[in-house]
Design a protein around this motif. Structure first.
Motif, mmCIF file in Angstrom:
data_model
loop_
_atom_site.group_PDB
_atom_site.id
_atom_site.type_symbol
_atom_site.label_atom_id
_atom_site.label_comp_id
_atom_site.label_asym_id
_atom_site.label_seq_id
_atom_site.Cartn_x
_atom_site.Cartn_y
_atom_site.Cartn_z
ATOM 1 N N ASP A 94 32.858 24.138 35.148
ATOM 2 C CA ASP A 94 33.439 23.814 33.661
ATOM 3 C C ASP A 94 33.375 25.535 33.182
ATOM 4 O OD1 ASP A 94 34.098 21.787 34.681
ATOM 5 O OD2 ASP A 94 32.676 20.363 33.384
ATOM 6 N N ARG A 95 31.692 26.249 33.150
ATOM 7 C CA ARG A 95 31.722 27.036 32.965
ATOM 8 C C ARG A 95 32.717 28.854 33.019
ATOM 9 N NH1 ARG A 95 25.649 27.531 31.546
ATOM 10 N NH2 ARG A 95 26.679 29.821 30.518
ATOM 11 N N VAL A 96 32.461 28.075 34.415
ATOM 12 C CA VAL A 96 33.341 29.069 35.457
ATOM 13 C C VAL A 96 34.454 29.542 34.877
ATOM 14 C CG1 VAL A 96 34.175 29.800 37.740
ATOM 15 C CG2 VAL A 96 32.054 29.404 37.729
ATOM 16 N N VAL A 97 35.606 28.158 35.401
ATOM 17 C CA VAL A 97 36.838 27.978 34.499
ATOM 18 C C VAL A 97 37.069 28.650 33.216
ATOM 19 C CG1 VAL A 97 38.671 26.033 34.228
ATOM 20 C CG2 VAL A 97 37.060 25.883 36.027
ATOM 21 N N ASP A 98 35.879 28.536 32.448
ATOM 22 C CA ASP A 98 36.509 28.765 30.761
ATOM 23 C C ASP A 98 36.822 29.953 30.870
ATOM 24 O OD1 ASP A 98 36.510 25.925 30.736
ATOM 25 O OD2 ASP A 98 34.358 25.964 28.985
ATOM 26 N N LEU B 98 45.073 45.334 42.406
ATOM 27 C CA LEU B 98 44.589 43.670 41.287
ATOM 28 C C LEU B 98 43.526 43.901 41.268
ATOM 29 C CD1 LEU B 98 46.863 41.111 43.601
ATOM 30 C CD2 LEU B 98 47.445 42.640 41.255
ATOM 31 N N LYS B 99 42.849 42.959 40.266
ATOM 32 C CA LYS B 99 41.338 42.731 39.725
ATOM 33 C C LYS B 99 40.960 41.822 40.000
ATOM 34 C CE LYS B 99 38.178 42.498 35.748
ATOM 35 N NZ LYS B 99 37.960 41.872 34.787
ATOM 36 N N TYR B 100 39.934 42.350 41.460
ATOM 37 C CA TYR B 100 38.427 41.250 42.211
ATOM 38 C C TYR B 100 37.802 41.167 41.357
ATOM 39 C CZ TYR B 100 35.743 40.410 45.500
ATOM 40 O OH TYR B 100 34.452 39.471 46.720
ATOM 41 N N ILE B 101 37.574 39.158 41.438
ATOM 42 C CA ILE B 101 36.267 38.544 41.044
ATOM 43 C C ILE B 101 35.795 37.480 41.701
ATOM 44 C CG2 ILE B 101 35.768 37.397 39.321
ATOM 45 C CD1 ILE B 101 38.233 37.703 37.174
ATOM 46 N N ASN B 102 34.233 38.153 42.461
ATOM 47 C CA ASN B 102 33.661 37.347 43.371
ATOM 48 C C ASN B 102 32.888 36.287 42.401
ATOM 49 O OD1 ASN B 102 30.921 36.443 44.490
ATOM 50 N ND2 ASN B 102 31.576 38.200 45.945
ATOM 51 N N VAL B 103 33.036 35.248 42.208
ATOM 52 C CA VAL B 103 32.242 33.972 41.741
ATOM 53 C C VAL B 103 31.238 33.941 41.743
ATOM 54 C CG1 VAL B 103 32.771 31.447 40.965
ATOM 55 C CG2 VAL B 103 34.726 32.691 41.516
ATOM 56 N N GLY B 104 30.803 34.139 42.808
ATOM 57 C CA GLY B 104 29.043 33.909 42.730
ATOM 58 C C GLY B 104 28.196 35.379 42.065
#
Length: 172
Positions: A59-63, A29-35
């Protein structure tokens, strides 16, 4: 093939990144660290002087993430969860760490006294567990202990079994 989306959340220092990277390498699976994503794409909305850190533009993170999340097969790592759309996740894991262990981990990161105290209190009062149960269906939210290497291994094994079962159930 349909693949699940997983959220790893919890107070800073509980081991989300270690678990997420390990899971990604073993599950594909693909790993994404939001920070990290916010840093790379400059997804900020000002600066918090008191905590000495940028303010996330939720909002920009969600987009930014929405298309990938629709495709599935993503592990998201972040110390907050109430702004992600509920439809994104098939399961949510809240990592929990004993406060003395957590204190040492955060001290090693060089957190200032206020940041240390606030994060320890956040863990004591189960803030992220409550945020998760308020944001997602309770039956998909699970707490995992994250103090010792054996617990990490156990968490990886349990989640890999869950992923395997989910894929079977949703692709037959």
């Amino acid at each position: 093939m349909l693949l699940p989306n997983i959220l790893l959340t919890g107070t800073p220092g509980v081991g989300k990144t270690t678990l997420g990277k390990e899971l990604a390498s073993k599950s594909g699976l693909k790993y994404i660290n939001v920070g990290d994503l916010a840093r790379e794409e400059q997804l900020y909305d000002g600066y918090d002087e008191e905590y000495d850190c940028p303010i996330l533009d939720e909002d920009r993170v969600v987009d930014e993430l929405d298309n990938q999340m629709r495709e599935g097969g993503v592990i998201i790592d972040y110390h907050g969860c109430d702004f992600f759309p509920e439809r994104w996740f098939h399961i949510v894991f809240v990592l929990r760490t004993d406060t003395n262990v957590l204190y040492e981990r955060l001290e090693t990161r060089g957190y200032n006294e206020k940041k240390l105290t606030d994060n320890i209190q956040c863990e004591i009062f189960q803030v992220l567990y409550e945020e998760a149960t308020a944001s997602y269906k309770e039956e998909i939210v699970h707490q995992l202990p994250s103090n010792k290497p054996e617990e990490l291994e156990n968490n990886v094994d349990q989640i890999l079994k869950w992923i395997e079962q989910w894929i079977k159930d949703h692709n037959s």
